[in-house]
Design an enzyme around this catalytic site. Sequence first.
Site, short mmCIF file in Angstrom:
data_model
loop_
_atom_site.label_atom_id
_atom_site.label_comp_id
_atom_site.label_asym_id
_atom_site.label_seq_id
_atom_site.Cartn_x
_atom_site.Cartn_y
_atom_site.Cartn_z
N HIS A 63 0.81 -1.21 0.00
CA HIS A 63 0.00 0.00 0.00
C HIS A 63 0.85 1.27 0.00
CE1 HIS A 63 -3.41 -2.64 1.67
NE2 HIS A 63 -3.71 -2.31 0.43
N ASP A 87 -10.13 -2.79 0.48
CA ASP A 87 -9.68 -3.04 1.86
C ASP A 87 -9.33 -1.76 2.60
OD1 ASP A 87 -6.86 -2.37 1.29
OD2 ASP A 87 -6.74 -4.31 0.31
N GLU A 107 -15.19 1.19 -6.25
CA GLU A 107 -15.02 -0.23 -5.92
C GLU A 107 -16.25 -0.98 -6.43
OE1 GLU A 107 -14.39 -3.81 -5.06
OE2 GLU A 107 -12.76 -2.53 -4.32
N ASP A 139 -18.50 0.21 -11.54
CA ASP A 139 -17.51 -0.31 -12.47
C ASP A 139 -16.46 0.76 -12.76
OD1 ASP A 139 -16.36 -0.72 -15.25
OD2 ASP A 139 -17.46 -2.60 -15.01
N GLY A 140 -15.19 0.44 -12.49
CA GLY A 140 -14.12 1.41 -12.68
C GLY A 140 -13.92 1.82 -14.12
N ASP A 157 -5.84 -0.21 -7.81
CA ASP A 157 -5.50 -1.29 -6.87
C ASP A 157 -6.44 -2.44 -7.14
OD1 ASP A 157 -4.72 -2.89 -4.78
OD2 ASP A 157 -5.69 -1.70 -3.23
N SER A 158 -6.12 -3.21 -8.16
CA SER A 158 -7.04 -4.25 -8.63
C SER A 158 -6.51 -5.63 -8.29
CB SER A 158 -7.21 -4.15 -10.15
OG SER A 158 -6.00 -4.54 -10.79
N ASP A 160 -5.65 -9.51 -9.87
CA ASP A 160 -4.96 -9.87 -11.10
C ASP A 160 -5.95 -9.88 -12.26
OD1 ASP A 160 -2.04 -10.59 -10.54
OD2 ASP A 160 -3.10 -11.55 -8.89
N PRO A 164 -13.35 -10.17 -12.08
CA PRO A 164 -13.75 -8.76 -12.11
C PRO A 164 -12.59 -7.80 -12.38
CG PRO A 164 -14.72 -9.87 -10.22
CD PRO A 164 -13.72 -10.81 -10.80
#
Length: 275
Positions: A63, A87, A107, A139-140, A157-158, A160, A164
């Site tokens: 992070h 998170d 998110e 949806d980003g 920050d996704s 792999d 989604p």
Amino acid sequence: MSEISYLETLHPSWGQSFVMDEILFESKTAHQHLVIFNNAQWGRVMALDGVIQTTERDEFIYHEMLTHVPMMAHPCPKRVLIVGGGDGGILREVLKHPEVEQVTQVEIDEAVVSMCRTYFPNHSQGAYDDPRLNLVIGDGVEFVNQTAQTFDVVISDSTDPVGPGEVLFTSRFYAGVQRCLAEGGIFVAQNGVSFLQGDELKTSAQRLGLTFAHRGFYSVAVPTYVGGIMTLAWASDAVDLTTVPPRAVELATRYYAPALHQACFALPRYIAEQL
């Protein structure tokens, strides 16, 4: 009584196993299979669809480096967009910067945010209650292609590029990020462990190179993301991050440091060969 183990299945012929001392939460959300459990070595652990996402023990490394490298390279990051990051760890680190006036976080899975606020409170450390936050459940890819806002820093920050998270590695997502970056803006993204995920590295390099004037990678070693160093992608139309020294700002960090900031752009030769 035999112990229960969680086997990570990110790679088809190799993985890692965690003893689940106690399963705290398990559910099939609207988007993915989510499990949170206790482990004596790593504390609380979260996995999505068979892949370890975060642990209490080493989350700060990932992070801090995904956040502070772009934030310290930008002269005055007032408006920040986080895509994913349910998170709350990236949000926590972004809000350490006093220049920040507004953070938008998009998110896709509301259950991740809810469960992490409950079971990983030290990740967000109250950041979800900060008045500067605008939390969007959505949806980003659609957000970056439709928003009228612009941002100084965009952090992806996704997971792999499967399930989604796959759409956050596409040319359409990168084009949307470019359109909502303010002048001088910087984009960064999680990009996998390149020793084992070389195709992901090459694909990101090609797509970012077709979209942005400048792009590259920097590295960080996160213990639970096994297989070697993790590569984090960066891109900008305005600056080459490898030539920008970090701002002289004191931050409360456990891993990030100005010397590490400048050193992280030095990559091993096998990565250069992959590219």
